[in-house]
Enzyme design. Structure first.
Site, PDB file in Angstrom:
ATOM      1  N   ARG B 270       0.868  -1.182   0.000  1.00 48.42           N
ATOM      2  CA  ARG B 270       0.000   0.000   0.000  1.00 48.42           C
ATOM      3  C   ARG B 270       0.898   1.222   0.000  1.00 48.42           C
ATOM      4  NH1 ARG B 270      -2.084   0.344   5.577  1.00 48.42           N
ATOM      5  NH2 ARG B 270      -0.618   2.051   5.794  1.00 48.42           N
ATOM      6  N   HIS B 274      -2.976   4.328   5.334  1.00 46.62           N
ATOM      7  CA  HIS B 274      -4.192   3.507   5.472  1.00 46.62           C
ATOM      8  C   HIS B 274      -5.412   4.238   4.889  1.00 46.62           C
ATOM      9  CE1 HIS B 274      -7.446   1.209   7.254  1.00 46.62           C
ATOM     10  NE2 HIS B 274      -7.780   2.202   8.032  1.00 46.62           N
ATOM     11  N   TYR B 283       4.917   4.620  11.436  1.00 40.60           N
ATOM     12  CA  TYR B 283       5.160   3.176  11.535  1.00 40.60           C
ATOM     13  C   TYR B 283       5.960   2.588  10.381  1.00 40.60           C
ATOM     14  CZ  TYR B 283       0.830   3.180   8.713  1.00 40.60           C
ATOM     15  OH  TYR B 283      -0.112   3.417   7.760  1.00 40.60           O
TER      16      TYR B 283
END
Lengths: 328, 374
Positions: B270, B274, B283
């Protein structure tokens, strides 16, 4: 006239529904060769075919989720959760999908499925076999919640639930599976879902009960009659939607109400009934609405369950406390 | 081994036959050079690959447009699938018109590629409806937010179709995080036990919001989870659309032939956070993202197509223009603030509204009327 137990009446309802509609399929844990741990599906696989009544892997979310997919393609699954507390793994499927798919798709998809759950205690079973889980389901918009209190209703309400275009959580009072009645069962005895029934007329107070507590309320009314109390017993039959009109019409006649449930009293279904009665019948009430329920404890070990379960005496104590001393 | 999805099983399946290929199936390396790592899978038809490329280019443009529309408040939220175009498009192209797609919230590009109109496909993410399209009409289930729960619906629906004699296959898209959910495992198990014609495609994009793959599983690959259920499994380079097409087509064919479900893990990434409201820098390192940009599914495909003589500047320009037009019409479709009817809130809770719902509807109607009075 033949005699049926409640379990046999439920079995007959399943059989008649399956014979009437090929899209009705029954599945769950041990429902095939064994006929269910309470024998409600006894003989269905043998006589109607193993594709009509079949065992699944032991996974409740799987059973309900699989039923959702089958209902999306036109089947009418009737699934069995083996016990009340064993249905909890399926809770996400029930609340997030079963209850919501029609709404989510603006009516494009409907889920005509029935989730049968033996519920409640009183049979001397060990932990996780005695929960009264009705409030969890009744609190969820999109679900219909139905619970029979009599043998005749077990048949007619299950038939109506299977024919209902909405998903139905059908709660079977397991301690009443062996209750017997003489009656004829068959098509044409369908009751519309969503109507309460007056089981016994009376003029002094209304006792509102459902599921396993209907018989207990009737017992209390019998005993009360010996002391001169004429108690009217209302069997709710449908917890969602709630037939508050029938309840309130009774309370307006009697002026007093006791709501009975087997579940722990706190935040129970009876609290909703009591609140609605108070909101709608305030000026007719001679006393606050009383609640009778189980203790607010996790379901006790069977050796102690009689302390938890409401009985006729507890109902009559509640009736006695309805401020008769202030009667006009 | 890797060919397990392709051949029919004439004899009892052994465990090792269910295991995925030791390395992901791929036809192209990261630069678009052909590689012999496809374990006997059939290379997809060139015309289909060109069509996949076209849809991937348009899909990426629409994805970019959707992210932009969140900044303008036209979309409530948008979970991007940028970088996952080969999975999104390859999956849809492997399905027939009567097959069912069971997507998640991240699979809007797949839904658009399936032909659902933008204003319908984006109902959920606009925040105006829970599902803007008619699932029965387009054979796409509502985008599912509770992870893996829809995998069971795919198994049940495809089993039901099989009982009715319909050759329908259901394909469920899930993410890497969803493979930790119980419903994922129950779905694999039910599909296998009932031999339901289901394909489970895991888009392993390495993160479940912020949680990396290592915290989801200690298995060698996610595809290895199939063996425990007797489900034929495969892993594929999810950024190589030739490989995605070949492996998903094989899984669909296998299901349609009555040989049961399959599990496919597509390795992808990805590229975006998100959603628009996520901060991926908390992260993951930019260096990691950059490394995956080098494995871009569209760039490698274009390099290969040009070498095949199937793509030139004229065609690339034409499709780029088509993508711009698609973005413009998506903008136009969402240009007016959507105004869902509040009174419709009560219409589909049940087949017929209950008395309390009708009372609440009347209350809301009266409230709205009083607010609109001068």
């Amino acid at each position: 006239m033949p005699t049926y137990t409640m379990a046999q009446a439920l079995n007959r309802a399943l059989r008649d529904a399956m014979e009437a509609d090929q899209k009705v399929v029954v599945f769950g844990e041990d429902v095939g060769a064994l006929g269910g741990v309470f024998r409600v599906t006894d003989g269905l696989a043998a006589s109607l075919g193993e594709d009509r009544c079949f065992d699944t892997p032991l996974a409740e979310a799987g059973i309900v989720g699989f039923a959702v997919g089958m209902a999306m393609r036109g089947f009418r699954p009737v699934v069995e959760m083996q016990f009340d507390a064993f249905a909890y793994p399926a809770f996400e499927q029930v609340t997030s999908h079963v209850a919501k798919l029609r709404n989510r798709t603006a009516g494009a998809l409907s889920l005509p499925l029935v989730i049968r759950i033996p519920y409640g205690g009183g049979i001397g079973a060990v932990e996780h076999h005695g929960d009264s889980s009705e409030a969890y389901y009744a609190h969820t918009p999109g679900l219909r919640v139905v619970t029979p209190g009599t043998v005749a209703d077990a048949y007619s309400l299950l038939r109506a639930s299977i024919e209902c275009p909405d998903p139905v959580v059908f709660l079977e009072p397991k301690r009443r599976y062996w209750a017997r009645a003489e009656l004829e069962l068959g098509p044409g005895q369908g009751e519309p879902l969503g109507r309460a029934a007056i089981r016994r007329p009376g003029r002094h107070a209304t006792v509102i009960a459902y599921g396993p507590m209907v018989a207990t309320a009737m017992e209390a009314a019998e005993a009360g009659a010996e002391d001169g109390w004429e108690l009217e017993v209302v069997d709710l039959r449908s917890l969602s939607p709630l037939d508050i009109e029938t309840v309130c019409a009774s309370v307006r006649r009697t002026g007093r109400a006791v709501v009975v449930q087997e579940a722990p009293t706190f935040c129970g279904y009876g609290a909703e009934v009591a609140a609605q009665v108070a909101e709608s019948c305030f000026h007719y009430l001679e006393a606050p609405v009383a609640r009778v329920g189980g203790l607010d404890i996790p379901y006790p070990p069977p050796a102690l369950e009689h302390h938890h379960l409401p009985d006729a005496d507890r109902i009559l104590d509640a009736v006695a406390g309805l401020q008769w001393e202030d009667a006009r | 081994m890797g060919t397990v999805i392709t051949p029919a099983h004439s004899s009892p399946v052994t465990g090792s036959q269910l295991l995925p290929s030791p390395t992901p199936i791929r036809f192209l390396d990261e630069r678009g050079n052909p590689v012999d790592e496809h374990q006997g899978y059939q290379e997809p038809d060139l015309g289909l690959v060109v069509e996949a490329w076209r849809r991937m280019v348009v899909g990426r443009r629409l994805d970019t447009q959707c992210s932009a529309l969140t900044r303008q408040g036209r979309l409530a939220v948008y979970p991007s699938s940028r970088g996952q175009e080969a999975c999104q498009v390859g999956t849809v192209l492997a399905l027939g018109p009567d097959d069912w797609l069971f997507p998640t919230y991240r699979d809007t590009m797949a839904i658009l590629s399936r032909g659902v109109e933008a204003h319908e496909a984006l109902g959920l993410l606009q925040g105006t409806r829970h599902c803007g399209y008619d699932p029965q009409k387009v054979k796409v289930a509502p985008q599912c937010t509770p992870l893996a729960t829809h995998a069971l619906h795919a198994a049940g629906l495809s089993y039901a179709c099989g009982r009715l004699g319909e050759p329908t296959v259901a394909l469920a898209l899930v993410g890497d995080g969803a493979t930790s959910e119980g419903d994922f495992h129950e779905a694999l198990n039910f599909a296998a036990v009932f031999r339901a014609p289901t394909v489970f495609l895991v888009q392993n994009n390495r993160y479940a919001i912020s949680v990396p793959l290592a915290r989801q599983t200690a298995a060698p690959t996610l595809a290895h989870k199939g063996i425990g259920y007797g489900v034929a499994s495969e892993q594929v380079d999810g950024n190589d659309v030739l490989a995605v097409l070949a492996v998903v087509q094989a899984g669909v064919a296998r299901a349609r032939a009555g040989e049961g479900p399959s599990l496919i893990e597509a390795h992808t990434y990805r590229l975006e956070p998100h959603t628009n409201s996520d901060d991926a820098s908390r992260y993951r390192d930019e260096a990691e993202v950059e490394a995956w940009r080098q494995r871009d599914p569209i760039l490698r495909l274009e390099a290969w197509l040009r070498r095949q003589g199937a793509l030139d500047d004229t065609r690339a320009k034409a499709v780029a223009e088509e993508a711009e037009e698609a973005a413009a019409s998506l903008r136009a479709a969402l240009s007016e603030p959507a105004a869902p009817d509040p009174l419709a809130l009560f219409d589909h809770v049940y087949a017929e509204p209950t008395a309390p719902l009708l009372r609440q509807r009347a209350w809301l109607e009266a409230k709205m009327a009083s607010l609109s009075e001068p």
